[in-house]
Design a protein around this motif. Sequence first.
Motif, PDB file in Angstrom:
ATOM      1  N   ILE A   1       0.835  -1.202   0.000  1.00 58.84           N
ATOM      2  CA  ILE A   1       0.000   0.000   0.000  1.00 58.84           C
ATOM      3  C   ILE A   1       0.871   1.253   0.000  1.00 58.84           C
ATOM      4  N   ASN A   2       1.922   1.234   0.801  1.00 56.52           N
ATOM      5  CA  ASN A   2       2.858   2.357   0.832  1.00 56.52           C
ATOM      6  C   ASN A   2       3.482   2.561  -0.551  1.00 56.52           C
ATOM      7  N   LEU A   3       3.885   1.468  -1.181  1.00 52.74           N
ATOM      8  CA  LEU A   3       4.477   1.529  -2.512  1.00 52.74           C
ATOM      9  C   LEU A   3       3.495   2.119  -3.525  1.00 52.74           C
ATOM     10  N   LEU A   4       2.230   1.727  -3.443  1.00 56.59           N
ATOM     11  CA  LEU A   4       1.198   2.260  -4.337  1.00 56.59           C
ATOM     12  C   LEU A   4       1.081   3.781  -4.181  1.00 56.59           C
ATOM     13  N   PHE A   5       1.020   4.241  -2.921  1.00 55.69           N
ATOM     14  CA  PHE A   5       0.917   5.683  -2.703  1.00 55.69           C
ATOM     15  C   PHE A   5       2.185   6.423  -3.118  1.00 55.69           C
ATOM     16  N   LEU A   6       3.339   5.801  -2.912  1.00 52.34           N
ATOM     17  CA  LEU A   6       4.582   6.428  -3.383  1.00 52.34           C
ATOM     18  C   LEU A   6       4.566   6.584  -4.897  1.00 52.34           C
ATOM     19  N   LYS A   7       4.047   5.577  -5.592  1.00 54.64           N
ATOM     20  CA  LYS A   7       3.942   5.661  -7.057  1.00 54.64           C
ATOM     21  C   LYS A   7       3.010   6.798  -7.464  1.00 54.64           C
ATOM     22  N   ILE A   8       1.891   6.911  -6.764  1.00 57.31           N
ATOM     23  CA  ILE A   8       0.941   7.992  -7.065  1.00 57.31           C
ATOM     24  C   ILE A   8       1.601   9.348  -6.849  1.00 57.31           C
ATOM     25  N   PHE A   9       2.294   9.496  -5.708  1.00 54.73           N
ATOM     26  CA  PHE A   9       3.008  10.752  -5.457  1.00 54.73           C
ATOM     27  C   PHE A   9       4.061  11.002  -6.535  1.00 54.73           C
ATOM     28  N   ASN A  10       4.774   9.960  -6.913  1.00 54.45           N
ATOM     29  CA  ASN A  10       5.812  10.088  -7.934  1.00 54.45           C
ATOM     30  C   ASN A  10       5.206  10.507  -9.275  1.00 54.45           C
ATOM     31  N   ASP A  11       4.066   9.926  -9.618  1.00 49.01           N
ATOM     32  CA  ASP A  11       3.387  10.288 -10.869  1.00 49.01           C
ATOM     33  C   ASP A  11       2.951  11.752 -10.884  1.00 49.01           C
ATOM     34  N   HIS A  12       2.778  12.333  -9.688  1.00 53.32           N
ATOM     35  CA  HIS A  12       2.389  13.739  -9.580  1.00 53.32           C
ATOM     36  C   HIS A  12       3.587  14.623  -9.218  1.00 53.32           C
ATOM     37  N   ASP A  13       4.790  14.081  -9.462  1.00 54.41           N
ATOM     38  CA  ASP A  13       6.050  14.815  -9.267  1.00 54.41           C
ATOM     39  C   ASP A  13       6.242  15.363  -7.847  1.00 54.41           C
ATOM     40  N   VAL A  14       5.769  14.603  -6.852  1.00 55.85           N
ATOM     41  CA  VAL A  14       6.000  14.982  -5.462  1.00 55.85           C
ATOM     42  C   VAL A  14       7.356  14.407  -5.053  1.00 55.85           C
ATOM     43  N   ASN A  15       8.155  15.213  -4.389  1.00 52.99           N
ATOM     44  CA  ASN A  15       9.452  14.773  -3.892  1.00 52.99           C
ATOM     45  C   ASN A  15       9.258  13.546  -3.005  1.00 52.99           C
ATOM     46  N   MET A  16      10.080  12.511  -3.210  1.00 54.48           N
ATOM     47  CA  MET A  16       9.925  11.249  -2.482  1.00 54.48           C
ATOM     48  C   MET A  16      10.178  11.393  -0.980  1.00 54.48           C
ATOM     49  N   LEU A  17      11.043  12.322  -0.590  1.00 54.12           N
ATOM     50  CA  LEU A  17      11.246  12.550   0.843  1.00 54.12           C
ATOM     51  C   LEU A  17       9.987  13.123   1.482  1.00 54.12           C
ATOM     52  N   ILE A  18       9.339  14.022   0.782  1.00 56.71           N
ATOM     53  CA  ILE A  18       8.086  14.596   1.281  1.00 56.71           C
ATOM     54  C   ILE A  18       6.989  13.540   1.260  1.00 56.71           C
ATOM     55  N   ALA A  19       6.907  12.779   0.185  1.00 52.03           N
ATOM     56  CA  ALA A  19       5.892  11.721   0.084  1.00 52.03           C
ATOM     57  C   ALA A  19       6.055  10.704   1.211  1.00 52.03           C
ATOM     58  N   GLY A  20       7.293  10.299   1.449  1.00 55.68           N
ATOM     59  CA  GLY A  20       7.552   9.344   2.526  1.00 55.68           C
ATOM     60  C   GLY A  20       7.146   9.897   3.876  1.00 55.68           C
ATOM     61  N   ALA A  21       7.435  11.174   4.106  1.00 57.76           N
ATOM     62  CA  ALA A  21       7.065  11.807   5.371  1.00 57.76           C
ATOM     63  C   ALA A  21       5.549  11.887   5.523  1.00 57.76           C
ATOM     64  N   ILE A  22       4.861  12.192   4.432  1.00 61.81           N
ATOM     65  CA  ILE A  22       3.396  12.271   4.465  1.00 61.81           C
ATOM     66  C   ILE A  22       2.793  10.907   4.822  1.00 61.81           C
ATOM     67  N   LEU A  23       3.408   9.837   4.342  1.00 68.64           N
ATOM     68  CA  LEU A  23       2.847   8.492   4.522  1.00 68.64           C
ATOM     69  C   LEU A  23       3.207   7.829   5.850  1.00 68.64           C
ATOM     70  N   VAL A  24       4.127   8.395   6.606  1.00 69.28           N
ATOM     71  CA  VAL A  24       4.571   7.743   7.851  1.00 69.28           C
ATOM     72  C   VAL A  24       3.402   7.468   8.788  1.00 69.28           C
ATOM     73  N   PHE A  25       2.637   8.488   9.132  1.00 68.10           N
ATOM     74  CA  PHE A  25       1.565   8.277  10.106  1.00 68.10           C
ATOM     75  C   PHE A  25       0.398   7.471   9.563  1.00 68.10           C
ATOM     76  N   PRO A  26      -0.056   7.696   8.320  1.00 60.71           N
ATOM     77  CA  PRO A  26      -1.125   6.819   7.819  1.00 60.71           C
ATOM     78  C   PRO A  26      -0.707   5.343   7.795  1.00 60.71           C
TER      79      PRO A  26
END
Length: 152
Positions: free
Chosen positions: A104-129
């Motif tokens: 699930i984390n990988l899926l959301f990282l892919k979505i963030f990546n597809d929307h050109d979100v920095n992976m460090l920010i994406a990872g931080a956003i996903l920590v608590f969920p």
Amino acid sequence: MDNKYQEEVISPTTIIERVSGFVNKLWSIRFFRFLFVGGINTLFGYFIFSVFILLQIHYSIASLLATILGVIFNYFTTGRIVFNNSDSKLLIKFFGVYGITYLINLLFLKIFNDHDVNMLIAGAILVFPMAFLSYFLNKTFVFRAENDKITK
């Protein structure tokens, strides 16, 4: 001097008792214990990964070994400290929960990546969920029998 203007003097013993009471209240909350243990587990996993890297093991193997050892370590700390259960028969289910949260984390990282979100920010956003999801899945599927005992 008027008593209403005097400051209350709090003894060191009173401060220690208040802090101790606060810590005990926090520790009685299972999700707080889960977050605390998660922090320890993260440090353990990173330490293992770092040792393998310093031993000049390829990062992909270092990551795989650190993940496997980390999940085993996590199982015992989470099981004992958070859910008061150290039954090793539940380890496969625990690995399954980590597999699900990983995907699930990988899926959301892919979505963030597809929307050109920095992976460090994406990872931080996903920590608590992901922490909430992991807690819910562990409570529901891995340590369910122990939860049933607590509520009865």
